[in-house]
Write a protein that holds these residues in place. Sequence first.
Motif, mmCIF file in Angstrom:
data_model
loop_
_atom_site.group_PDB
_atom_site.id
_atom_site.type_symbol
_atom_site.label_atom_id
_atom_site.label_comp_id
_atom_site.label_asym_id
_atom_site.label_seq_id
_atom_site.Cartn_x
_atom_site.Cartn_y
_atom_site.Cartn_z
ATOM 1 N N SER A 58 -11.400 -8.426 -2.192
ATOM 2 C CA SER A 58 -10.419 -7.505 -2.299
ATOM 3 C C SER A 58 -9.393 -7.548 -3.307
ATOM 4 O O SER A 58 -9.085 -6.643 -3.827
ATOM 5 C CB SER A 58 -9.771 -7.428 -1.025
ATOM 6 O OG SER A 58 -10.643 -7.090 0.156
ATOM 7 N N TYR B 236 2.276 1.725 -3.525
ATOM 8 C CA TYR B 236 1.197 2.585 -4.212
ATOM 9 C C TYR B 236 1.199 4.121 -4.174
ATOM 10 O O TYR B 236 1.061 4.733 -5.061
ATOM 11 C CB TYR B 236 -0.068 1.905 -4.110
ATOM 12 C CG TYR B 236 -1.328 2.483 -4.905
ATOM 13 C CD1 TYR B 236 -1.313 2.567 -6.377
ATOM 14 C CD2 TYR B 236 -2.183 3.314 -4.219
ATOM 15 C CE1 TYR B 236 -2.226 3.231 -6.776
ATOM 16 C CE2 TYR B 236 -2.974 3.962 -5.013
ATOM 17 C CZ TYR B 236 -3.124 3.931 -6.281
ATOM 18 O OH TYR B 236 -4.227 4.387 -6.800
ATOM 19 N N ASP C 91 0.872 -1.118 -0.127
ATOM 20 C CA ASP C 91 -0.071 0.008 0.014
ATOM 21 C C ASP C 91 0.795 1.467 0.070
ATOM 22 O O ASP C 91 0.510 2.342 -0.675
ATOM 23 C CB ASP C 91 -0.935 0.107 1.239
ATOM 24 C CG ASP C 91 -1.932 0.981 1.167
ATOM 25 O OD1 ASP C 91 -2.683 1.306 0.524
ATOM 26 O OD2 ASP C 91 -1.551 1.964 2.087
ATOM 27 N N ILE D 143 -0.882 -5.502 -4.003
ATOM 28 C CA ILE D 143 -2.064 -5.434 -3.187
ATOM 29 C C ILE D 143 -2.998 -6.761 -3.306
ATOM 30 O O ILE D 143 -3.042 -7.121 -2.257
ATOM 31 C CB ILE D 143 -2.440 -3.919 -3.124
ATOM 32 C CG1 ILE D 143 -1.534 -2.932 -2.720
ATOM 33 C CG2 ILE D 143 -3.675 -4.120 -1.794
ATOM 34 C CD1 ILE D 143 -2.166 -1.688 -2.894
ATOM 35 N N GLY D 144 -3.437 -6.587 -4.388
ATOM 36 C CA GLY D 144 -4.460 -7.516 -4.830
ATOM 37 C C GLY D 144 -3.687 -9.039 -4.590
ATOM 38 O O GLY D 144 -4.384 -9.867 -4.160
ATOM 39 N N TYR E 275 -9.065 -4.612 -6.458
ATOM 40 C CA TYR E 275 -7.537 -3.833 -6.940
ATOM 41 C C TYR E 275 -7.240 -4.286 -8.267
ATOM 42 O O TYR E 275 -6.690 -3.548 -9.022
ATOM 43 C CB TYR E 275 -6.609 -4.605 -5.786
ATOM 44 C CG TYR E 275 -6.720 -3.773 -4.568
ATOM 45 C CD1 TYR E 275 -6.479 -2.223 -4.542
ATOM 46 C CD2 TYR E 275 -7.117 -4.284 -3.558
ATOM 47 C CE1 TYR E 275 -6.668 -1.775 -3.475
ATOM 48 C CE2 TYR E 275 -7.235 -3.731 -2.185
ATOM 49 C CZ TYR E 275 -7.013 -2.497 -2.267
ATOM 50 O OH TYR E 275 -7.246 -1.608 -0.894
ATOM 51 N N GLN F 197 1.507 2.258 -10.933
ATOM 52 C CA GLN F 197 0.245 2.320 -10.088
ATOM 53 C C GLN F 197 -0.257 0.835 -10.230
ATOM 54 O O GLN F 197 -0.773 0.314 -9.282
ATOM 55 C CB GLN F 197 -0.366 3.315 -10.304
ATOM 56 C CG GLN F 197 -0.114 4.693 -10.008
ATOM 57 C CD GLN F 197 -1.115 5.766 -10.417
ATOM 58 O OE1 GLN F 197 -1.967 5.641 -10.982
ATOM 59 N NE2 GLN F 197 -0.964 7.085 -9.904
ATOM 60 N N LEU G 230 -0.843 -1.810 -7.331
ATOM 61 C CA LEU G 230 -2.317 -2.336 -7.126
ATOM 62 C C LEU G 230 -2.422 -3.733 -7.276
ATOM 63 O O LEU G 230 -3.157 -4.621 -6.594
ATOM 64 C CB LEU G 230 -3.421 -1.514 -7.868
ATOM 65 C CG LEU G 230 -3.465 -0.298 -8.026
ATOM 66 C CD1 LEU G 230 -4.294 0.326 -9.259
ATOM 67 C CD2 LEU G 230 -4.374 -0.034 -6.713
ATOM 68 N N ARG H 134 -9.390 -2.056 -10.562
ATOM 69 C CA ARG H 134 -8.686 -0.747 -10.517
ATOM 70 C C ARG H 134 -7.352 -0.809 -11.559
ATOM 71 O O ARG H 134 -7.316 0.342 -12.238
ATOM 72 C CB ARG H 134 -8.191 -0.237 -9.114
ATOM 73 C CG ARG H 134 -9.376 0.181 -8.228
ATOM 74 C CD ARG H 134 -9.005 0.572 -6.771
ATOM 75 N NE ARG H 134 -8.104 1.615 -6.940
ATOM 76 C CZ ARG H 134 -7.474 2.229 -5.668
ATOM 77 N NH1 ARG H 134 -7.739 1.596 -4.565
ATOM 78 N NH2 ARG H 134 -6.728 3.310 -5.730
ATOM 79 N N ALA H 135 -6.745 -1.775 -11.555
ATOM 80 C CA ALA H 135 -5.635 -1.878 -12.080
ATOM 81 C C ALA H 135 -5.781 -1.874 -13.613
ATOM 82 O O ALA H 135 -5.212 -1.231 -14.414
ATOM 83 C CB ALA H 135 -4.814 -2.918 -11.782
#
Length: 547
Positions: free
Chosen positions: A92, A64, A61, A80-81, A96, A73, A77, A99-100
């Motif tokens: 979750s 990022y 995190d 994190i995922g 992510y 980015q 991400l 978002r990516a």
Amino acid sequence: MKTRHSLLVLFCCLLFAPLSFAQSGPEAHSNDGQSNFDRAFYDIYMHVASTDVNVALRAADSLYRVSTTDIQQVRALMLIGEMHRRVANRDSSIYYAERAIRIANNAKLYEWQARIYGALSTQLREMGLLNKGAHYLALGLKAIEHIDNEHVVWQYKGLSLQESGHYALEKQDFSGALADFQQAEVFLKKLSESPSTLFMLAQNHERLGLCYLELGRLDSSRIHYERALELEPSPGTAESPVKGLIYTGLGLLDIKDNQDSNAYAYLQKALHIAETTEFPSLKIDVYEALAAYYRKAGDLEAYTKYNDLFLATQNQYNQRNKGYVDEVFTGVEANFAKVSASNRLLLVFSACCLVVCGLGFLFFLRRQRKQRRRFKEIIANLRNSRVYTTSVDPVENIDLVVDDGGEEPVADHPREVVSESTRIELMDKLTQFEASHGFIEKGISIAVLAGKLNTNTKYLSHVINQYKGKDFNTYINELRINYIISKMESDARYLNYKISYLAEESGFSSHSQFATVFRGIAGMSPSTFIAYLRKEEKDVDERSLVS
């Protein structure tokens, strides 16, 4: 030997992580900022995550937050995922990835579109959604057509063939899987040597070892497992889950070859890695292999211990997958439908959106009704019983056999391992344990409870399994969740407490662990359950005013 589904879960790590380390050319390391990012990324993925996933998640995190480019980015991400995926937090992990993929599509990062589609393919395959998974794998192969760098193309094609091999393993087509992994090796060997290349090749040899093991070709299997162990690049102080899989495979080989001491040594190494990395799927494999080892050795107590751990971990893993399929997948599918429809005619796009929204609304209503029914059932049961344990049917009478030595009668039943008097005594002590709320003590384990009840883990595990109808972890978790539900229902102040406080109050070590267990038992999240309780309380107050 049946194929263990949990051996098939590491492709997601390889699909985006090794590709993340490899760059498109020398220009990728043209500045110190990029080099620092790469070093941090590699350290988090290969080292920190191997020892503490929660620390790795916080580090990812932070990575990022300091990312300065679209690619950084996207990589952060996905990292994190991946940390969420390692502990089976599917919603979750997919969030992510969504978002990516939005960043990758907007920036026309075709290489990363392919990687993310591949990661989603793995996620869906692990949940048994093979057709959807294959669809995203095809999207990834389509995106790779826009890439000129042959190094990247070789990587992706090699990993895609690995994924195809995993699909064949799901269907128990071991010969087909073997062919896919052999083809994957051809592409992976073209890559320049690096830690990520060694990592991919080690995983591929581990898969080849599994295929040969399933086909009964033990000598070939051992060659590939040992080759995988040579290639696997992680240092001994931060061993990866892949090495845990390799040790598990070697242990199973030695069990088949009757080399019990070697098998034990390999499986103990695998157990250390599984419990250090907290990788649920690796734990499932290791616990199952250890149960097989102790069953063969005739050690009933150890067999029971690891078989219980295997069943409990597998059940928790499956429940998390099921929760994701029920509550998250529809939203993910809708978002990707919007992305893929962006180049279509406006009329078609609008029609698709209406259909997706309509279906989504129907699924939402169905889920709401289901949750409402479940809420009413829980509250009704609580008010009727006012106990924190689930009901157990009376034990049927069992014919007893008494030997001439006048010893205590023992149940004449092949599965009975404790005497009738011991069973009754333990059931009474468990009732007292439940009434005293001893289950909310942090760190409670079957060994700790056995000590408190002045018995051994073998007897206690047997009584809980046979007469409570569940394994130890499920038994404790249900007691804790029913306890906190009772608190919320009887004391309105609990409805205003933070979830973290409720987790602490009921004996859980973390907010996320509490939320996961609560959802598995109650069928909804703690916040949703609290919302229903508040609404019911409000309805009661309004009826009181009217009357």
